[in-house]
Design a protein around this motif. Structure first.
Motif, mmCIF file in Angstrom:
data_model
loop_
_atom_site.group_PDB
_atom_site.id
_atom_site.type_symbol
_atom_site.label_atom_id
_atom_site.label_comp_id
_atom_site.label_asym_id
_atom_site.label_seq_id
_atom_site.Cartn_x
_atom_site.Cartn_y
_atom_site.Cartn_z
ATOM 1 N N THR A 4 -43.532 7.779 11.764
ATOM 2 C CA THR A 4 -43.840 7.433 13.153
ATOM 3 C C THR A 4 -45.150 8.097 13.537
ATOM 4 O O THR A 4 -45.285 9.321 13.474
ATOM 5 N N ILE A 5 -46.123 7.276 13.912
ATOM 6 C CA ILE A 5 -47.474 7.745 14.220
ATOM 7 C C ILE A 5 -47.762 7.525 15.699
ATOM 8 O O ILE A 5 -47.616 6.412 16.211
ATOM 9 N N ALA A 6 -48.149 8.583 16.397
ATOM 10 C CA ALA A 6 -48.601 8.445 17.785
ATOM 11 C C ALA A 6 -50.123 8.436 17.799
ATOM 12 O O ALA A 6 -50.764 9.254 17.132
ATOM 13 N N SER A 62 -42.213 13.384 21.323
ATOM 14 C CA SER A 62 -40.908 13.663 20.733
ATOM 15 C C SER A 62 -40.577 12.574 19.710
ATOM 16 O O SER A 62 -40.913 11.397 19.909
ATOM 17 N N GLU A 63 -39.986 12.972 18.605
ATOM 18 C CA GLU A 63 -39.604 12.056 17.518
ATOM 19 C C GLU A 63 -40.816 11.413 16.847
ATOM 20 O O GLU A 63 -40.714 10.311 16.288
ATOM 21 N N LYS A 102 -44.589 22.118 20.152
ATOM 22 C CA LYS A 102 -43.232 22.092 20.699
ATOM 23 C C LYS A 102 -42.393 20.997 20.054
ATOM 24 O O LYS A 102 -41.190 21.166 19.827
ATOM 25 N N CYS A 103 -43.015 19.866 19.750
ATOM 26 C CA CYS A 103 -42.306 18.736 19.137
ATOM 27 C C CYS A 103 -42.238 18.842 17.608
ATOM 28 O O CYS A 103 -41.710 17.948 16.951
ATOM 29 N N LYS A 104 -42.819 19.923 17.067
ATOM 30 C CA LYS A 104 -42.784 20.177 15.623
ATOM 31 C C LYS A 104 -43.390 19.024 14.810
ATOM 32 O O LYS A 104 -42.830 18.580 13.804
ATOM 33 N N LEU A 105 -44.545 18.543 15.270
ATOM 34 C CA LEU A 105 -45.242 17.510 14.510
ATOM 35 C C LEU A 105 -45.682 18.052 13.157
ATOM 36 O O LEU A 105 -45.996 19.234 13.026
#
Length: 463
Positions: A4-6, A62-63, A102-105
């Motif tokens: 999943t790429i933002a 997130s995610e 925080k989102c642990k990317l």
């Protein structure tokens, strides 16, 4: 399993091409400040985000496995923006870095600019790109920084300017800086490199300089473009044309916003070729500059476009102020938040009284409450102090604005930011009174912090 790429900056030139090329290979979350009218875009999920807000940025990340950061010199998002693009960029990068941690990317990929290979003073544009790079990589999330020169492609902002100059000017007396060297790269080659970096641990925490295999001058690029457009153009250089004059005539001739032209022109004076220490062999058959220009001018495939966005009626008279303050003494944001009202009261000889009781900062003129700020301890830390704007005579809306003190670049600087503030004063009066006073006050506060008397330090320790 698909990653999943933002993509932050998804509506820009590179973002649109990334989505178009790789929407079936990755689960793509495209980030935009505006809400998409129809979010049924197949494999692409569009999310609205306010990158000035850490909580909003954290929510959309997130995610997510990997984020690609393509945010540069954002256009003003409020009616009054007080602050330079470089200060704004560093604040946004710090927000993104915090949210990614925080989102642990697993990784942030940032596309910035090649650092100069000459002795000239680095332009504000490239200095800002480097500061953004350092800020994004300042926490635990691995950073891959891709530094590029000119990226050529259909509807690319840099090449579009070149195209318009060739189209509109039969004779071009170019500044001396157009002889500076660059290594342009085609958008499709740049996309391949970005893709190869996704999840590639070999490029974690590493700067990569990318470019094609041809070294040319900016004047060469103008001549190649003229040839491909079948335009006979007389192109030569004149040494007396300044960078400032160049910005003016390029903006006028091409009809391009000064927000885009100014940083580009400032960067063109530098030699921007690849440093072998920061390059990797990606085994790419690079598209030649000539073929890249031809393809950009006469693109035979569908050029990616953005979806339609919802027109939302927003508060009209909003203000954003982002001010950078030098911090050679490494003062903490908590110290700054506590000493600011003490200094302000002393400066205005108690006519304006500012008091921080640990929960609220209240600014009073005589017995009149002008402004009330509530500290949000759950979202504050040693590198950031956050206050919501909760009341006062000078405030029209108390549910959307906030103030913050933030340390950046290893505490070398502090950022004092006011966001989404809605003044009660009539706009014209506010703009030329309260807004001006705020800038003067912050400049004086910076001078004060450079030589804080010991008595203030003692007061802070006692409180």
């Amino acid at each position: 399993m698909k990653k999943t790429i933002a993509i932050a900056g998804a509506t820009g030139f590179i973002g649109k091409w990334l989505i178009d090329r790789y929407k079936n290979e990755f689960n793509i979350t495209a980030l935009s400040r505006n809400k998409v009218l129809n979010n049924n875009q197949g494999p692409v999920k569009w999310k609205q985000v306010d990158l000035y807000s850490i909580s909003s940025t954290t929510e959309v990340l997130s995610e997510v496995d990997v984020a690609i950061y393509l945010v540069h010199s954002m256009m003003p998002s409020t009616r009054l923006n007080q602050g330079s693009f470089e200060d704004t960029d560093i604040l946004l990068a710090d927000n993104f870095s915090r949210a990614a941690e925080k989102c642990k990317l697993k990784q942030i990929i940032y596309v910035g600019g090649i650092l100069p290979k000459d002795e000239q003073t680095i332009s504000k544009h490239l200095q800002s790109r480097y500061e953004v790079e350092k800020t994004l990589g300042s926490r635990t999330t691995p950073l891959t920084s891709i530094r590029a020169g000119i990226i050529i492609g259909p509807n690319g902002s840099s090449f579009r300017i070149v195209q318009k100059l060739v189209k509109n000017l039969p004779v071009m007396a170019c500044p001396e800086w157009t002889k500076s060297l660059n290594q342009p790269i085609d958008i499709l080659d740049a996309l391949k490199i970005i893709k190869s970096c996704i999840g590639n641990e070999k490029v974690y925490n590493k700067p990569l300089e990318i470019g094609g295999d041809q070294i040319i001058t900016y004047m060469d690029l103008l001549k190649i473009t003229a040839k491909k457009m079948n335009k006979k153009r007389l192109i030569f250089s004149l040494s007396f044309i300044t960078v400032g004059l160049s910005k003016l005539w390029v903006s006028l001739i091409t009809g391009t916003s000064k927000f885009l032209v100014s940083p580009l022109i400032e960067s063109l004076k530098h030699k921007m070729t690849l440093n072998s220490d920061n390059s990797i062999d990606f085994s790419i058959n690079y598209i030649s500059v000539e073929d890249s220009v031809e393809k950009a001018l006469n693109c035979k495939e569908r050029i990616p476009i953005n979806p339609e966005f919802v027109n939302v009626k927003k508060e009209k008279n909003t203000v954003r102020s982002v001010q950078r303050i030098a911090n050679p003494s490494n003062r903490s944001t908590e110290f700054v938040a506590r000493i600011y009202p003490i200094w302000l009261t002393k400066t205005f000889a108690n006519i304006l009284n500012a008091n921080f009781d640990g929960k609220y900062i209240k600014f009073n003129f005589l017995s009149i409450l002008l402004l009330e700020l509530k500290v949000i301890k759950s979202r504050s830390d040693e590198k950031r102090q956050l206050f919501f704007i909760t009341g006062g005579l000078l405030v029209k809306r108390t549910e959307i604005g906030w103030l913050e003190f933030r340390s950046v670049l290893d505490n070398k600087y502090l950022i004092a930011g006011i966001h989404e503030f809605v003044p009660r004063l009539p706009w014209f009066f506010y703009k030329y009174t309260q807004a001006k006073v705020h800038l003067i006050v912050m400049k004086q506060f910076e001078k004060f912090l450079l030589k804080v008397p010991k008595k203030y330090s003692r007061n802070i320790k006692k409180s």
